[in-house]
Design an enzyme around this catalytic site. Structure first.
Site, PDB file in Angstrom:
ATOM      1  N   ILE A 107       0.627  -0.661   0.003  1.00 40.52           N
ATOM      2  CA  ILE A 107      -0.189   0.115   0.050  1.00 40.52           C
ATOM      3  C   ILE A 107       1.249   1.078  -0.364  1.00 40.52           C
ATOM      4  O   ILE A 107       1.990   1.269   0.791  1.00 40.52           O
ATOM      5  CB  ILE A 107      -0.744  -0.203   1.453  1.00 40.52           C
ATOM      6  CG1 ILE A 107      -1.578  -1.240   1.005  1.00 40.52           C
ATOM      7  CG2 ILE A 107      -1.702   1.144   1.305  1.00 40.52           C
ATOM      8  CD1 ILE A 107      -2.495  -1.381   2.677  1.00 40.52           C
TER       9      ILE A 107
ATOM     10  N   GLU B 202      -3.127  -1.703 -11.975  1.00 41.75           N
ATOM     11  CA  GLU B 202      -2.570  -1.553 -10.766  1.00 41.75           C
ATOM     12  C   GLU B 202      -3.187  -2.882 -10.142  1.00 41.75           C
ATOM     13  O   GLU B 202      -4.479  -3.074  -9.889  1.00 41.75           O
ATOM     14  CB  GLU B 202      -3.696   0.134 -10.630  1.00 41.75           C
ATOM     15  CG  GLU B 202      -2.400   0.042  -8.811  1.00 41.75           C
ATOM     16  CD  GLU B 202      -2.880   1.435  -8.491  1.00 41.75           C
ATOM     17  OE1 GLU B 202      -3.665   1.491  -8.809  1.00 41.75           O
ATOM     18  OE2 GLU B 202      -2.813   0.978  -7.222  1.00 41.75           O
TER      19      GLU B 202
HETATM   20  P1  TTP Z   1      -3.574  -0.625  -2.698  1.00 41.53           P
HETATM   21  O1  TTP Z   1      -4.235  -1.553  -3.817  1.00 41.53           O
HETATM   22  O2  TTP Z   1      -2.093  -1.530  -2.161  1.00 41.53           O
HETATM   23  O3  TTP Z   1      -3.224   0.932  -3.969  1.00 41.53           O
HETATM   24  P2  TTP Z   1      -2.947   1.915  -3.683  1.00 41.53           P
HETATM   25  O4  TTP Z   1      -3.411   3.113  -4.130  1.00 41.53           O
HETATM   26  O5  TTP Z   1      -2.596   1.799  -2.069  1.00 41.53           O
HETATM   27  O6  TTP Z   1      -0.905   2.377  -3.471  1.00 41.53           O
HETATM   28  P3  TTP Z   1      -0.096   3.187  -4.556  1.00 41.53           P
HETATM   29  O7  TTP Z   1      -0.185   3.949  -3.641  1.00 41.53           O
HETATM   30  O8  TTP Z   1       1.071   1.727  -4.622  1.00 41.53           O
HETATM   31  O9  TTP Z   1      -0.987   3.180  -6.283  1.00 41.53           O
HETATM   32  O10 TTP Z   1      -3.889  -0.414  -1.633  1.00 41.53           O
HETATM   33  C1  TTP Z   1      -5.784   0.643  -1.408  1.00 41.53           C
HETATM   34  C2  TTP Z   1      -6.903   0.128  -0.266  1.00 41.53           C
HETATM   35  O11 TTP Z   1      -6.969  -0.185  -0.379  1.00 41.53           O
HETATM   36  C3  TTP Z   1      -5.584  -0.004   0.777  1.00 41.53           C
HETATM   37  O12 TTP Z   1      -6.075   0.524   1.581  1.00 41.53           O
HETATM   38  C4  TTP Z   1      -5.720  -1.417   1.357  1.00 41.53           C
HETATM   39  C5  TTP Z   1      -6.756  -1.918   0.446  1.00 41.53           C
HETATM   40  N1  TTP Z   1      -7.423  -3.055  -0.106  1.00 41.53           N
HETATM   41  C6  TTP Z   1      -7.531  -3.922   0.439  1.00 41.53           C
HETATM   42  O13 TTP Z   1      -8.107  -4.240   2.058  1.00 41.53           O
HETATM   43  N2  TTP Z   1      -8.036  -5.253  -0.054  1.00 41.53           N
HETATM   44  C7  TTP Z   1      -7.481  -5.558  -1.519  1.00 41.53           C
HETATM   45  O14 TTP Z   1      -7.768  -6.547  -1.342  1.00 41.53           O
HETATM   46  C8  TTP Z   1      -6.322  -4.678  -2.266  1.00 41.53           C
HETATM   47  C9  TTP Z   1      -6.215  -4.997  -3.416  1.00 41.53           C
HETATM   48  C10 TTP Z   1      -6.990  -3.509  -1.526  1.00 41.53           C
HETATM   49 MG    MG Z   2      -2.955   3.838  -6.028  1.00 41.89          MG
END
Ligand code: TTP
Ligand code: MG
Length: 255
Positions: free
Chosen positions: A49, A123
């Site tokens: 994340i 992503e």
């Molecule tokens: P990330 O999928 O890691 O995306 P991000 O936008 O935070 O990463 P980046 O800054 O690298 O672009 O997580 C998004 C949010 O969703 C984060 O709070 C974790 C949550 N999440 C879940 O709880 N379950 C899941 O299956 C996924 C994919 C994310």
């Molecule tokens: Mg993201």
């Protein structure tokens, strides 16, 4: 330093061959694809994340004609006026299954969306949603076994019956400390309570899945990019590896 280019990537490939075979049969013609849908090369960006996935995708959206699919996190924060992401962080044992069911659906929609360009970069993937987040909820005792079993049944059916093949995984490898810092800077409301330990757990699962390759099948070759540096340096590493990133995809087009 890009973690040993040819050296790092291809041993990973070799080590994962057996595991890949478990999912490699996904390309079999028998799988469901919308009729007439043409499947082009797919690259998934994975990483903890706040590791910088969206920023990298935005760069590629501006500078190339690669089709970019950003994660549907906005939908996870607002589905018909409900916020399953926020609810999950408030009470994971109650809402984990709700969020993860919806994440799985939105990821499936992304994987199966008809291609607009010969190459697509997205992503995350349905794989990391399951192997990282569902797994973490279950392992940490926050997801009841029955919820885990139902999600796993769904996931296994999907990967067994629908063509959601991936050609390359780019792993943005960061320390949990870097992600913690970036998380605090960007201030996504639902994530304000995320502790360092959570990012450490998510980090370890990524490492087990994509580097050690011991726990779960890896659906594609893995290219590791160290992503603790500032974004300009990360983008530079991406550019240095663009040819490599395009290669497996080109190879597939030659088939
Ligand atoms: P990330 O999928 O890691 O995306 P991000 O936008 O935070 O990463 P980046 O800054 O690298 O672009 O997580 C998004 C949010 O969703 C984060 O709070 C974790 C949550 N999440 C879940 O709880 N379950 C899941 O299956 C996924 C994919 C994310
Ligand atoms: Mg993201």
């Amino acid at each position: 330093m890009l973690v040993p280019r040819g050296l790092r990537m291809w041993p990973l490939l070799a080590g994962s061959r057996r595991l890949q075979q478990a999912v490699g049969s996904q390309r079999s013609a028998g799988k469901l694809l919308k009729s007439g849908a043409k499947k082009n090369a797919v690259i998934c960006i994975e990483g903890n994340i706040a590791s910088g996935k969206t920023t990298c995708l935005e760069y590629f959206a501006k500078t190339t004609n690669i089709e970019i699919l950003e994660e549907p996190v906005l939908k996870w924060r607002n589905v018909r006026g409900h916020n399953p992401l926020g609810l999950m962080y408030l009470d994971p044992a109650r809402w984990g299954i709700t969020l993860q069911t919806y994440v799985q659906l939105t990821m499936l929609k992304m994987h199966t969306r008809p291609s607009l360009s010969p190459m697509r970069m997205m992503e995350r993937s349905i794989y990391s949603a399951k192997y990282i987040f569902v797994e973490n909820l279950f392992q940490s005792g926050k997801m009841p076994e029955v919820d885990y079993a139902v999600l796993t049944e769904w996931f296994d059916w999907i990967i067994g019956n629908i063509d959601i093949s991936v050609d390359l995984i780019v792993y943005l490898q960061t320390s949990p400390e870097t992600c913690y810092r970036r998380l605090k800077t960007r201030c996504r409301e639902e994530e304000k309570t995320i502790p360092m330990e959570y990012l450490e757990a998510i980090h370890h699962l990524h490492e087990e899945w994509l580097i050690k390759q011991t726990r779960f099948p890896v659906p594609a070759p893995v290219l590791v990019i160290e992503a603790d540096n500032d974004m300009q340096k990360i983008i530079k590493k991406f550019e240095e590896n663009l040819a490599r990133i395009r290669t497996p995809c080109n190879a597939r087009h030659c088939l």
